[in-house]
Design an enzyme around this catalytic site. Structure first.
Site, PDB file in Angstrom:
ATOM      1  CE  LYS A 155      -2.935   3.366   0.919  1.00  0.00           C
ATOM      2  NZ  LYS A 155      -1.609   4.107   0.663  1.00  0.00           N
TER       3      LYS A 155
ATOM      4  CD  GLU B 275      11.940   1.355  10.689  1.00  0.00           C
ATOM      5  OE1 GLU B 275      12.474   2.273  11.201  1.00  0.00           O
ATOM      6  OE2 GLU B 275      12.486   0.114  10.871  1.00  0.00           O
TER       7      GLU B 275
ATOM      8  CB  CYS C  86      12.001   9.435   9.191  1.00  0.00           C
ATOM      9  SG  CYS C  86      13.225   8.182   8.578  1.00  0.00           S
TER      10      CYS C  86
ATOM     11  CD  GLU D   4       8.351  13.550  11.300  1.00  0.00           C
ATOM     12  OE1 GLU D   4       7.271  13.294  11.347  1.00  0.00           O
ATOM     13  OE2 GLU D   4       9.430  12.861  11.147  1.00  0.00           O
TER      14      GLU D   4
HETATM   15  P1  NAD Z   1       1.222   8.564   6.875  1.00  0.00           P
HETATM   16  O1  NAD Z   1       1.392   7.960   8.196  1.00  0.00           O
HETATM   17  O2  NAD Z   1       0.201   9.594   6.467  1.00  0.00           O
HETATM   18  O3  NAD Z   1       0.964   7.623   5.715  1.00  0.00           O
HETATM   19  C1  NAD Z   1       2.020   6.565   5.606  1.00  0.00           C
HETATM   20  C2  NAD Z   1       1.353   5.288   4.748  1.00  0.00           C
HETATM   21  O4  NAD Z   1       0.153   4.925   5.603  1.00  0.00           O
HETATM   22  C3  NAD Z   1       0.820   5.836   3.633  1.00  0.00           C
HETATM   23  O5  NAD Z   1       0.673   4.586   2.587  1.00  0.00           O
HETATM   24  C4  NAD Z   1      -0.673   6.114   4.014  1.00  0.00           C
HETATM   25  O6  NAD Z   1      -1.746   5.932   2.701  1.00  0.00           O
HETATM   26  C5  NAD Z   1      -0.904   4.966   4.991  1.00  0.00           C
HETATM   27  N1  NAD Z   1      -2.081   5.378   5.909  1.00  0.00           N
HETATM   28  C6  NAD Z   1      -2.522   6.324   6.309  1.00  0.00           C
HETATM   29  N2  NAD Z   1      -3.633   6.347   7.188  1.00  0.00           N
HETATM   30  C7  NAD Z   1      -3.651   4.826   7.539  1.00  0.00           C
HETATM   31  C8  NAD Z   1      -4.418   4.027   8.222  1.00  0.00           C
HETATM   32  N3  NAD Z   1      -5.302   4.427   9.062  1.00  0.00           N
HETATM   33  N4  NAD Z   1      -4.201   2.622   8.247  1.00  0.00           N
HETATM   34  C9  NAD Z   1      -3.028   2.181   7.528  1.00  0.00           C
HETATM   35  N5  NAD Z   1      -2.390   2.817   6.641  1.00  0.00           N
HETATM   36  C10 NAD Z   1      -2.601   4.216   6.723  1.00  0.00           C
HETATM   37  O7  NAD Z   1       2.692   9.331   6.616  1.00  0.00           O
HETATM   38  P2  NAD Z   1       3.222  10.183   5.438  1.00  0.00           P
HETATM   39  O8  NAD Z   1       2.801  11.428   5.445  1.00  0.00           O
HETATM   40  O9  NAD Z   1       2.994   9.428   4.218  1.00  0.00           O
HETATM   41  O10 NAD Z   1       4.640   9.918   5.670  1.00  0.00           O
HETATM   42  C11 NAD Z   1       5.516  10.970   6.482  1.00  0.00           C
HETATM   43  C12 NAD Z   1       5.996  10.284   7.807  1.00  0.00           C
HETATM   44  O11 NAD Z   1       6.613   9.066   7.627  1.00  0.00           O
HETATM   45  C13 NAD Z   1       6.658  11.202   8.591  1.00  0.00           C
HETATM   46  O12 NAD Z   1       6.159  11.356   9.881  1.00  0.00           O
HETATM   47  C14 NAD Z   1       7.790  10.554   8.538  1.00  0.00           C
HETATM   48  O13 NAD Z   1       8.837  10.939   9.658  1.00  0.00           O
HETATM   49  C15 NAD Z   1       7.636   9.071   8.615  1.00  0.00           C
HETATM   50  N6  NAD Z   1       8.669   8.276   8.080  1.00  0.00           N
HETATM   51  C16 NAD Z   1       9.662   7.453   8.817  1.00  0.00           C
HETATM   52  C17 NAD Z   1      10.491   6.673   8.155  1.00  0.00           C
HETATM   53  C18 NAD Z   1      11.287   5.840   9.303  1.00  0.00           C
HETATM   54  O14 NAD Z   1      12.141   4.967   8.613  1.00  0.00           O
HETATM   55  N7  NAD Z   1      11.291   6.026  10.594  1.00  0.00           N
HETATM   56  C19 NAD Z   1      10.888   6.773   7.235  1.00  0.00           C
HETATM   57  C20 NAD Z   1      10.161   7.634   6.157  1.00  0.00           C
HETATM   58  C21 NAD Z   1       9.075   8.561   6.737  1.00  0.00           C
END
Ligand code: NAD
Length: 496
Positions: free
Chosen positions: A176, A251, A285, A386
């Site tokens: 996804k 993550e 991140c 963040e």
């Molecule tokens: P997000 O949490 O909004 O979305 C991440 C993924 O989860 C997307 O595919 C989204 O469609 C899906 N998603 C959203 N709601 C969901 C739900 N209720 N159930 C299941 N899946 C759902 O994050 P984003 O805005 O896409 O990415 C930015 C975030 O990701 C930042 O907080 C960043 O720090 C984090 N990030 C962490 C790492 C790491 O390795 N620690 C790496 C990259 C990004």
């Protein structure tokens, strides 16, 4: 295929239109559509998971010998390399990162498949020390259908980190991807099929996470979720996983401290701090978004840092010289702007940036310049939350004791950086920092062979590393009886 045509998505080995709403992936540098596709629907989630389960049960993938699965993963790595430039250009358009960065992400994805192919064919199962008349072994079995849920900031590299170990472990995978960056996951699925992965073992479900990601996580046939994204979403997934007693790795976000001690090599520290926060336009991140500088060095260091940051080349991601591209979307840029306004309202001062650039390419895309805030305390909101953009908050410190307390005073604990010429001092400090990764005299360097993950609100579990494959397998203990006699307890004698 013309731009207006709707891209098919991959559902359990069938490439067809999603049954959800039509939408476009847009180029953040211009706002123009790159490709149109239909989101997946809830029925598509069902079809993908059922198809993945069927493929897991019937394709024989799980039963292939590790070296046979590895051969397919090596081919996937090879095909990614063969198509590297095309993939890097598509990724640039899908998420607006500068071309040199998307090339690195594509290379990293190929390296990840190669690494997990090697890990797969060399993974050892162990004979454990026997404490009775038996031979005892620890072995690993595939889990079944695995969900890989990924964010928008590093497509293909993030997906590879989940898909490669999951396939190596003998599983089927449903990806996804983030709604706004679906294109590279679709390409990866095509490459997996081209490399000879049995059909149905990989699916891609573009669209809304709150609908599709949620349904995927709850599905009874999904046996494990590997999630990268925001902390709030991660906690939501953890609750669902708890009800299913399903293993999950998370993550999540970060607010990582970068520390410049008074004996730092300033050339290295300036370059490292800049790279740590402003590369990827801060959409990382592990961005080093809280800077702590020894008070004695603070003014001279900040003068050098700000001058160097002002020289960073912000602009067209297609230009080889560009260091910072646009932010992912108009909404995300507004969120970054709100944080900068909040920092100022909290009493902070702008040392650099803080205003949208204008003219030429800047008028079309979602650009935001390197921005440095100072005059704030670590407890304030912009130091605790963040921002996920090119915004650095700089704080002077007086003693190492105060520094450690503040650096660790965060809900997040993903990464940290230390700049010091004294390795013993850096070692002692590094051991006291609470973070999944500590970089000493470097920053934001990665190796697929080294585990990665966060503490506290930054996540659960680890990705990468040779043993990363075991996260996608269930451990099983086997006992082989070696007794010459029946078990004594029942009192049955041999031959009776
Ligand atoms: P997000 O949490 O909004 O979305 C991440 C993924 O989860 C997307 O595919 C989204 O469609 C899906 N998603 C959203 N709601 C969901 C739900 N209720 N159930 C299941 N899946 C759902 O994050 P984003 O805005 O896409 O990415 C930015 C975030 O990701 C930042 O907080 C960043 O720090 C984090 N990030 C962490 C790492 C790491 O390795 N620690 C790496 C990259 C990004």
């Amino acid at each position: 295929m013309t731009l207006e045509q709707t891209l098919p998505i991959c559902i359990a080995g069938t490439w067809r239109l999603g049954a959800g709403e039509r939408y476009a992936s847009c180029y953040p540098a211009t706002g123009e559509p790159v490709a149109w596709l239909n989101a997946a629907s809830l029925d598509d989630v069902e079809a993908a998971v059922q198809g993945a389960h069927q493929a897991y049960v019937h394709s024989g993938w799980a039963q292939r010998k590790p070296h046979e699965r590895a051969a397919v993963l090596y081919r996937i790595a090879e095909l990614i390399r063969q198509r590297a430039e095309e993939l890097a250009q598509l990724q640039r358009q899908d998420n607006g990162k500068p071309i040199n960065e998307t090339r690195a992400l594509v290379a990293s994805a190929a390296g990840t498949f190669q690494f997990f192919a090697a890990a797969c064919e060399t993974l050892e199962e162990t004979i454990t020390p026997s404490r009775g008349d038996f031979l005892s072994m620890s072995v690993y079995e595939p889990m079944g259908v695995v969900a890989a849920i990924t964010p928008w900031n590093s497509p293909i590299a993030s997906e590879a980190q989940k898909v490669a170990p999951a396939l190596a472990g003998g599983n089927a995978v449903v990806i996804k991807p983030a709604e706004i960056t679906p294109l590279l996951a679709l390409q990866l699925a095509q490459i997996c099929e081209d490399a000879g992965l049995p059909k149905g073992l990989i699916s891609v479900l573009p669209g809304k996470g709150s609908l599709l990601g949620d349904a995927l996580t709850r599905h009874p046939l999904v046996k494990r979720v590997s999630f990268t994204g925001g902390t709030r979403t991660g906690k939501h997934i953890a609750h669902i996983a708890a009800d299913k007693m399903m293993p999950v790795s998370l993550e999540l976000g970060g607010k990582s401290p970068t520390i410049v001690l008074d004996d730092a090599d300033l050339d290295h520290a300036v370059a490292g701090v800049l790279y740590g926060i402003f590369s990827s336009s801060g959409e990382a991140c592990i961005a080093g978004s809280r800077l702590f500088v020894a008070r004695a060095l603070y003014e001279p260091f900040m003068t050098r840092l700000s001058a160097a940051a002002a020289q960073l080349r912000l602009g067209d991601p297609a230009d080889e010289r560009t260091q910072m591209g646009p932010l992912i979307s108009a909404a995300h840029r507004e969120s970054v702007e709100r944080y900068v306004a909040l920092g100022l309202a909290e009493g902070g001062r702008l040392r650099l940036g803080g205003e949208r650039p204008s003219g030429g390419v800047f008028d079309q895309g979602y650009f935001y310049p390197p921005t440095i805030l100072e005059g704030l305390g670590n407890h304030q909101q912009v130091c605790q939350e963040e921002i996920f953009g090119p915004v650095l908050v700089a704080l002077p410190f007086d003693s190492e004791e105060q520094l450690i307390e503040q650096a660790n005073d965060s809900l997040y604990a993903l990464a940290a950086g230390i700049w010091s010429r004294d390795y013993k001092r850096a070692w002692a400090l590094g051991r006291k920092l609470q973070a999944g990764t500590v970089w000493i005299n470097t920053y934001k360097q990665f190796s697929i062979s080294t585990p990665f993950g966060g503490w506290r609100d930054s996540g659960l579990g680890r990705e990468k590393g040779r043993l990363g494959i075991l996260q996608y397998m269930e451990q099983k203990s086997l006992y082989w009886g070696m007794n010459q006699q029946p078990l004594a307890w029942a009192g049955v004698e041999a031959g009776q």
